[in-house]
Design a protein around this motif. Structure first.
Motif, PDB file in Angstrom:
ATOM      1  N   GLU A   1       0.587  -1.669   0.113  1.00 19.33           N
ATOM      2  CA  GLU A   1      -0.017   0.194  -0.276  1.00 19.33           C
ATOM      3  C   GLU A   1       1.133   1.316   0.005  1.00 19.33           C
ATOM      4  OE1 GLU A   1      -2.299  -0.146   3.534  1.00 19.33           O
ATOM      5  OE2 GLU A   1      -4.074  -1.717   2.754  1.00 19.33           O
ATOM      6  N   PRO A   2       0.730   1.288  -1.456  1.00 18.41           N
ATOM      7  CA  PRO A   2       2.114   3.030  -1.510  1.00 18.41           C
ATOM      8  C   PRO A   2       1.488   4.265  -0.378  1.00 18.41           C
ATOM      9  CG  PRO A   2       1.397   1.905  -3.344  1.00 18.41           C
ATOM     10  CD  PRO A   2       1.177   1.150  -2.582  1.00 18.41           C
ATOM     11  N   ALA A   3       2.875   4.877  -0.053  1.00 19.53           N
ATOM     12  CA  ALA A   3       2.799   6.163   0.115  1.00 19.53           C
ATOM     13  C   ALA A   3       1.973   6.833  -0.160  1.00 19.53           C
ATOM     14  CB  ALA A   3       3.714   6.925   1.354  1.00 19.53           C
ATOM     15  N   PRO A   4       1.548   8.123   0.499  1.00 21.00           N
ATOM     16  CA  PRO A   4       1.206   9.500  -0.857  1.00 21.00           C
ATOM     17  C   PRO A   4       1.708   9.672  -1.415  1.00 21.00           C
ATOM     18  CG  PRO A   4      -0.773   9.421   1.274  1.00 21.00           C
ATOM     19  CD  PRO A   4       0.568   8.942   1.567  1.00 21.00           C
ATOM     20  N   GLU A   5       1.644   9.964  -3.030  1.00 21.76           N
ATOM     21  CA  GLU A   5       2.561  10.393  -3.369  1.00 21.76           C
ATOM     22  C   GLU A   5       2.941  11.997  -2.898  1.00 21.76           C
ATOM     23  OE1 GLU A   5       3.214  12.294  -8.416  1.00 21.76           O
ATOM     24  OE2 GLU A   5       1.720  11.096  -7.488  1.00 21.76           O
ATOM     25  N   GLY A   6       4.680  11.882  -3.647  1.00 23.17           N
ATOM     26  CA  GLY A   6       5.225  13.263  -2.676  1.00 23.17           C
ATOM     27  C   GLY A   6       5.746  12.766  -0.958  1.00 23.17           C
ATOM     28  N   ALA A   7       5.693  11.961  -0.475  1.00 26.80           N
ATOM     29  CA  ALA A   7       5.627  11.275   1.147  1.00 26.80           C
ATOM     30  C   ALA A   7       7.151  11.385   0.863  1.00 26.80           C
ATOM     31  CB  ALA A   7       5.339  10.844   1.149  1.00 26.80           C
ATOM     32  N   PRO A   8       8.062  11.704   2.392  1.00 23.37           N
ATOM     33  CA  PRO A   8       8.992  11.634   2.243  1.00 23.37           C
ATOM     34  C   PRO A   8       9.881  10.127   2.247  1.00 23.37           C
ATOM     35  CG  PRO A   8       8.306  12.230   4.735  1.00 23.37           C
ATOM     36  CD  PRO A   8       6.823  11.680   3.073  1.00 23.37           C
ATOM     37  N   LEU A   9      11.276   9.693   1.911  1.00 21.42           N
ATOM     38  CA  LEU A   9      11.791   8.885   1.491  1.00 21.42           C
ATOM     39  C   LEU A   9      10.928   8.676   3.318  1.00 21.42           C
ATOM     40  CD1 LEU A   9      13.602   6.901   0.415  1.00 21.42           C
ATOM     41  CD2 LEU A   9      15.777   8.664   1.730  1.00 21.42           C
ATOM     42  N   GLY A  10      10.792   6.955   3.432  1.00 19.91           N
ATOM     43  CA  GLY A  10      11.098   6.257   4.637  1.00 19.91           C
ATOM     44  C   GLY A  10       9.098   5.658   4.582  1.00 19.91           C
ATOM     45  N   ALA A  11       8.690   6.974   4.464  1.00 19.71           N
ATOM     46  CA  ALA A  11       6.805   6.799   4.423  1.00 19.71           C
ATOM     47  C   ALA A  11       6.837   5.366   4.216  1.00 19.71           C
ATOM     48  CB  ALA A  11       5.987   8.030   4.520  1.00 19.71           C
ATOM     49  N   ASN A  12       6.595   5.012   3.269  1.00 18.69           N
ATOM     50  CA  ASN A  12       6.349   3.364   2.726  1.00 18.69           C
ATOM     51  C   ASN A  12       6.803   2.520   3.402  1.00 18.69           C
ATOM     52  OD1 ASN A  12       5.576   3.450  -0.157  1.00 18.69           O
ATOM     53  ND2 ASN A  12       6.609   4.929   0.144  1.00 18.69           N
ATOM     54  N   PHE A  13       7.767   2.361   4.374  1.00 17.54           N
ATOM     55  CA  PHE A  13       8.402   1.631   5.352  1.00 17.54           C
ATOM     56  C   PHE A  13       7.340   1.621   6.802  1.00 17.54           C
ATOM     57  CE2 PHE A  13      10.686   0.508   8.840  1.00 17.54           C
ATOM     58  CZ  PHE A  13      11.182  -1.058   8.526  1.00 17.54           C
ATOM     59  N   GLU A  14       7.358   2.911   7.110  1.00 23.30           N
ATOM     60  CA  GLU A  14       6.421   3.602   8.571  1.00 23.30           C
ATOM     61  C   GLU A  14       4.965   2.840   8.637  1.00 23.30           C
ATOM     62  OE1 GLU A  14       7.176   7.241   9.673  1.00 23.30           O
ATOM     63  OE2 GLU A  14       9.407   7.284   9.913  1.00 23.30           O
ATOM     64  N   ARG A  15       4.528   2.529   7.046  1.00 26.37           N
ATOM     65  CA  ARG A  15       3.468   2.784   6.633  1.00 26.37           C
ATOM     66  C   ARG A  15       3.351   1.139   7.357  1.00 26.37           C
ATOM     67  NH1 ARG A  15      -0.075   7.096   4.427  1.00 26.37           N
ATOM     68  NH2 ARG A  15      -1.539   5.199   3.146  1.00 26.37           N
ATOM     69  N   ALA A  16       3.725   0.514   6.645  1.00 26.93           N
ATOM     70  CA  ALA A  16       4.023  -0.842   6.107  1.00 26.93           C
ATOM     71  C   ALA A  16       4.102  -1.563   7.875  1.00 26.93           C
ATOM     72  CB  ALA A  16       4.403  -1.730   5.172  1.00 26.93           C
ATOM     73  N   LEU A  17       5.299  -0.885   7.919  1.00 23.21           N
ATOM     74  CA  LEU A  17       5.616  -1.422   9.844  1.00 23.21           C
ATOM     75  C   LEU A  17       4.649  -0.680  10.615  1.00 23.21           C
ATOM     76  CD1 LEU A  17       7.511  -2.443  12.032  1.00 23.21           C
ATOM     77  CD2 LEU A  17       8.305   0.367  12.392  1.00 23.21           C
ATOM     78  N   TYR A  18       4.113   0.129  10.815  1.00 22.11           N
ATOM     79  CA  TYR A  18       2.902   0.729  11.610  1.00 22.11           C
ATOM     80  C   TYR A  18       1.634  -0.291  12.114  1.00 22.11           C
ATOM     81  CZ  TYR A  18       5.560   5.497  12.838  1.00 22.11           C
ATOM     82  OH  TYR A  18       6.438   6.046  13.112  1.00 22.11           O
ATOM     83  N   SER A  19       1.344  -0.177  10.413  1.00 24.78           N
ATOM     84  CA  SER A  19       0.147  -1.658   9.914  1.00 24.78           C
ATOM     85  C   SER A  19       0.078  -2.645  10.634  1.00 24.78           C
ATOM     86  CB  SER A  19      -0.423  -1.492   9.092  1.00 24.78           C
ATOM     87  OG  SER A  19      -1.091  -2.321   8.776  1.00 24.78           O
ATOM     88  N   ALA A  20       1.486  -3.223  10.135  1.00 26.25           N
ATOM     89  CA  ALA A  20       1.844  -4.652  11.185  1.00 26.25           C
ATOM     90  C   ALA A  20       2.617  -4.733  12.220  1.00 26.25           C
ATOM     91  CB  ALA A  20       3.334  -5.404   9.881  1.00 26.25           C
ATOM     92  N   TYR A  21       2.804  -3.804  12.611  1.00 26.29           N
ATOM     93  CA  TYR A  21       3.446  -3.993  14.289  1.00 26.29           C
ATOM     94  C   TYR A  21       2.532  -3.508  15.273  1.00 26.29           C
ATOM     95  CZ  TYR A  21       6.673  -4.017  18.250  1.00 26.29           C
ATOM     96  OH  TYR A  21       6.980  -4.083  19.166  1.00 26.29           O
ATOM     97  N   LEU A  22       1.645  -3.013  14.785  1.00 21.51           N
ATOM     98  CA  LEU A  22       0.085  -1.967  16.144  1.00 21.51           C
ATOM     99  C   LEU A  22      -1.133  -1.835  15.384  1.00 21.51           C
ATOM    100  CD1 LEU A  22       2.485   1.075  17.591  1.00 21.51           C
ATOM    101  CD2 LEU A  22       2.188  -1.407  18.420  1.00 21.51           C
ATOM    102  N   GLY A  23      -1.591  -2.458  14.090  1.00 13.58           N
ATOM    103  CA  GLY A  23      -2.689  -2.438  13.826  1.00 13.58           C
ATOM    104  C   GLY A  23      -3.517  -2.809  14.332  1.00 13.58           C
TER     105      GLY A  23
END
Length: 246
Positions: free
Chosen positions: A125-147
């Motif tokens: 689930e890619p981060a919105p266009e223009g998101a800073p570097l690392g945002a894709n990893f953070e979103r995936a981690l947050y969902s998997a770890y604390l979702g």
């Protein structure tokens, strides 16, 4: 029949040859899904990141000869050199270099004197266009770890439900509307071997130490063992919340 078979084989070979360049191209965003999967088992966060990192996300543009990665603390930019034998060399302006290659749907970073071999995948689930570097990893981690839903077993708001969103928003946790997990860098060094996160409300916040054990999440107040003019050294204080995943 023979003619049809020959045409089919020809199309197969031509299609394979035509797809080869695309199969080797490493352009786009890649995240360290292996580290995320390890963290999602419910153990210490930074232990998982250190075991399968240190790099968390790559962003590559071979046409522009640009590549950059983040390890959760710093963003590093490099230049993509010509592809050779299916691999791409990333030069970091004379200081060091990394070698990247495609292995099907994954990106491989070869081991070198400074880092181990690492594997990266496309974000689901890619981060919105223009998101800073690392945002894709953070979103995936947050969902998997604390979702999912967490019940407050003990602490303010006891009995309520807490939802940690992949975009850093938190709902149902008294006194907080946003959170951020510490991945590396200064926030990690000042808390020693403890995991920590940032909780804030209306733009004002503080660091908290947490401990994850399976379906249980403990969040502690922090005690700074350093003097006022020294680098903070945080240790766990009073437990504020005990959460249980539903």
């Amino acid at each position: 029949m023979r003619k049809a078979l020959a045409l089919s084989l020809c199309a197969l070979f031509l299609g394979g040859c035509a797809s080869d360049p695309a199969d080797r191209d490493i352009s786009g965003t890649w995240i360290n899904q292996v580290a995320i999967d390890a963290a999602a088992k419910g153990g210490p966060l930074r232990e998982a990141l250190q075991s399968y990192g240190p790099n968390l996300e790559w962003d590559v543009n071979t046409k522009a000869s640009q590549a950059r990665y983040t390890n959760g603390f710093e963003n590093v930019e490099g230049k993509v050199l010509a592809e050779e034998s299916g691999s791409w060399k990333i030069d970091f302006y004379g200081s060091s270099a990394s070698t990247l290659s495609r292995d099907g749907k994954q990106l491989l970073q070869e081991a070198n004197d400074n880092e181990p071999e690492q594997v990266f995948d496309r974000p689901k689930e890619p981060a919105p266009e223009g998101a800073p570097l690392g945002a894709n990893f953070e979103r995936a981690l947050y969902s998997a770890y604390l979702g999912g839903e967490w019940k407050i077993v003990n602490g303010p708001g006891e009995g309520g439900t807490v939802l940690f969103q992949s975009n850093g928003q938190v709902m149902g946790l008294p006194g907080a509307d946003r959170y951020a997990l510490c991945l590396a860098g200064d926030c990690a060094s000042m808390s020693g071997g403890y995991d920590n996160l940032w909780l804030q409300l209306n733009g004002q916040g503080n660091p908290w130490i947490f401990a994850r054990d399976g379906k249980q999440l403990e969040i502690f107040q922090t005690i700074n063992a350093s003097q006022a003019d020294e680098v903070p050294s945080l240790t766990p204080g009073t437990r504020q919340w005990l959460l249980e995943k539903q």
